[in-house]
Design an enzyme around this catalytic site. Structure first.
Site, short mmCIF file in Angstrom:
data_model
loop_
_atom_site.label_atom_id
_atom_site.label_comp_id
_atom_site.label_asym_id
_atom_site.label_seq_id
_atom_site.Cartn_x
_atom_site.Cartn_y
_atom_site.Cartn_z
N GLU A 193 -6.38 -0.81 15.46
CA GLU A 193 -7.06 -1.65 14.64
C GLU A 193 -5.99 -2.81 14.36
O GLU A 193 -4.58 -2.64 14.17
CB GLU A 193 -7.46 -1.08 13.39
CG GLU A 193 -7.96 -1.84 12.53
CD GLU A 193 -8.02 -1.35 11.05
OE1 GLU A 193 -8.20 -2.08 10.21
OE2 GLU A 193 -8.08 0.07 10.80
N SER A 213 -10.26 -5.72 10.30
CA SER A 213 -11.38 -5.12 9.76
C SER A 213 -12.28 -6.12 9.06
O SER A 213 -11.95 -6.76 8.04
CB SER A 213 -11.08 -4.04 8.86
OG SER A 213 -12.18 -3.28 8.72
N ARG A 249 2.04 1.17 10.26
CA ARG A 249 1.65 1.43 9.00
C ARG A 249 2.87 1.50 8.04
O ARG A 249 3.55 2.36 8.02
CB ARG A 249 0.88 2.93 9.05
CG ARG A 249 0.17 3.24 7.83
CD ARG A 249 -0.60 4.42 7.93
NE ARG A 249 -1.27 4.49 9.04
CZ ARG A 249 -2.63 4.26 9.00
NH1 ARG A 249 -3.16 3.83 7.95
NH2 ARG A 249 -3.23 4.38 10.09
N ARG A 308 0.84 -1.18 0.18
CA ARG A 308 0.12 -0.04 -0.06
C ARG A 308 0.82 1.30 -0.02
O ARG A 308 1.76 1.48 0.65
CB ARG A 308 -0.97 0.14 1.36
CG ARG A 308 -1.67 -1.20 1.19
CD ARG A 308 -2.97 -1.08 2.35
NE ARG A 308 -3.62 -2.40 2.43
CZ ARG A 308 -4.63 -2.58 3.32
NH1 ARG A 308 -4.88 -1.84 4.20
NH2 ARG A 308 -5.22 -3.55 3.03
N ARG A 339 1.01 -6.33 12.86
CA ARG A 339 0.49 -5.71 13.93
C ARG A 339 0.32 -6.69 14.94
O ARG A 339 0.30 -6.31 16.43
CB ARG A 339 -0.95 -4.82 13.62
CG ARG A 339 -0.79 -3.65 12.65
CD ARG A 339 -1.90 -3.00 12.57
NE ARG A 339 -1.67 -1.92 11.94
CZ ARG A 339 -2.49 -0.85 11.57
NH1 ARG A 339 -3.73 -0.60 12.15
NH2 ARG A 339 -2.18 0.34 10.82
#
Length: 432
Positions: A356, A359, A284, A269, A398
């Site tokens: 988070e 999801s 991230r 990403r 994560r």
């Protein structure tokens, strides 16, 4: 993509539903485009009827005293004129349809009625909590301090090799990362009934269009400059869900619980919209790993499937003994293609916050309509759109961060959770 029949039937209701997202659907634009398309169809039908009538006039003209050649010439002139007008109308209709398709491709999914109102993540509603955050008798470090202290986490070398937001891991830490992947895959395929799948890490434009990343979110992707339009996958959701593109599944293929896939893959990403956020460590990154869960189910089963899929992701956190909370995303925070989403947020002592880690979303028939992913309803014998769901089960990087921070010891070592020890050759403590 939204059902155009539903949009035509009540565009104001669609606009009202989308307003929960903070999205403005241009009813006037859609209505005007659809009226132009409809008029082009009406005009085309009228010309087709005129062409049919003109073809029958040769005999009439001859009966009125005109020669055969004269009659044919006059009728052919009329037919050529009609053909030219039909070509113009066909191009007009095609052009208008392209505009309608572009409008709908850029329009997000309708949120489910139970999705709460709200503008941002601050308005997400907590549903449940599990576990208690650990209490330390020392000031807990974040994962960067822990990993660098072990000599096993190296952002500086990654920066030299590639650039910022990449990481190099060594030794026990690299093995722990691999252990998490194996543990998650074994749990989902062994206990939760998912079929493991391996997919390409490069996809074409049509695949990203099918799941909703394109055309709206191209800046978030890594595009490969080649003869064809190839992209690195932002998540395994894209290739795995596209397994169903342009297919019709028989009811027997779906079974009672639909199709379930578990896939480990890297994710790439650009993080174009997150400049300056979470630049430290592994929260991230441009490249990270995930174990993705994807389900393809009958429409009536998708609401229950979302609850179950979310539970499968929760099972990973529970098995590892990581405290977390479950939230339902509000209208302003829900993803473009989703109709309802639960986020799982794990406790990170280094930040004294829940962050988070998964999801889980139900997309209804939104993605399936874009992909033409269907099943044959045995009651009608006709193809119908599937419902698609996916969720992280979990984001590996994560989860590694959470393990390092929650199981850290004062001397800088990290206790390995019991569930992971069989995958670590019996190692109980990192850095011992």
């Amino acid at each position: 993509m939204l059902d155009i029949k539903a949009v035509r039937q009540d565009p104001e209701a669609v606009a009202q539903a989308l307003s929960k997202r903070g999205y403005t659907f241009d009813v006037a634009q859609f209505t005007a485009l659809d009226a132009r398309r409809k008029q082009a169809d009406v005009d085309s039908q009228a010309l087709l009827a005129e062409r049919k009538s003109a073809s029958k006039k040769i005999g009439q003209l001859i009966g009125q005293g005109m020669s055969v050649d004269e009659a044919k010439a006059q009728v052919n002139e009329t037919l050529e004129k009609i053909a030219g007008q039909l070509d113009q109308l066909t191009e007009q209709a095609r052009s208008v349809q392209v505009e309608i398709d572009e409008l709908l491709l850029g329009t997000p999914n309708l949120p489910a009625p139970e999705v709460p109102e709200g503008a941002s993540e601050e308005d997400n509603a907590e549903v449940a909590r599990w576990g208690e955050p650990p209490a330390f008798d020392f000031t807990p470090r974040d994962h960067v301090e822990i990993g660098e202290g072990l000599g096993q986490l190296d952002a500086e070398t990654a920066g030299k090799i590639t650039g910022s937001r990449f990481t190099v891991m060594y030794g026990e830490l690299a093995r722990l990362h691999r252990a998490l992947i194996q543990f998650m895959l074994n749990l989902h395929t062994g206990d939760h009934g998912y079929r493991e799948i391996y997919v390409p890490y490069i996809v074409n434009r049509e695949s990203l269009k099918g799941t909703g990343q394109l055309p709206k979110f191209e800046e978030d992707l890594f595009k490969l400059h080649a003869d064809q339009e190839y992209y690195l996958i932002p998540t395994a959701e894209v290739p795995v869900t596209n397994v169903a593109r342009d297919r019709i599944f028989e009811a027997a293929e779906l079974g009672d619980s639909g199709l379930r896939f578990a896939c480990h893959s890297p994710c790439f990403r650009s993080e174009a919209g997150s400049y300056g956020r979470d630049t430290r460590g592994m929260i991230r990154q441009h490249q990270f790993e995930k174990v993705e869960l994807v389900q393809l189910v009958r429409p009536e089963a998708s609401d229950a499937a979302l609850e179950e899929l979310t539970g499968h992701a929760e099972a990973v956190l529970q098995a590892l003994g990581l405290a977390y909370r479950k939230v339902i995303l509000c209208g302003g925070d829900i993803g473009f293609s989703a109709r309802k989403t639960y986020d799982l947020e794990v406790w990170l002592p280094g930040q004294s916050a829940y962050r988070e880690i998964s999801s889980c979303s139900n997309f209804g028939d939104f993605q399936a309509r874009r992909m033409q992913a269907r099943w044959r309803n045995p009651e009608t014998g006709k193809p119908e759109l599937l419902h698609t769901l996916n969720g992280s089960g979990l984001a590996v990087g994560r989860t590694l961060v959470a393990v390092l921070e929650n199981f850290q010891n004062e001397d800088g070592t990290v206790t390995v959770p019991e569930a992971l020890r069989p995958y670590m050759g019996g190692t109980e403590v990192l850095g011992a």
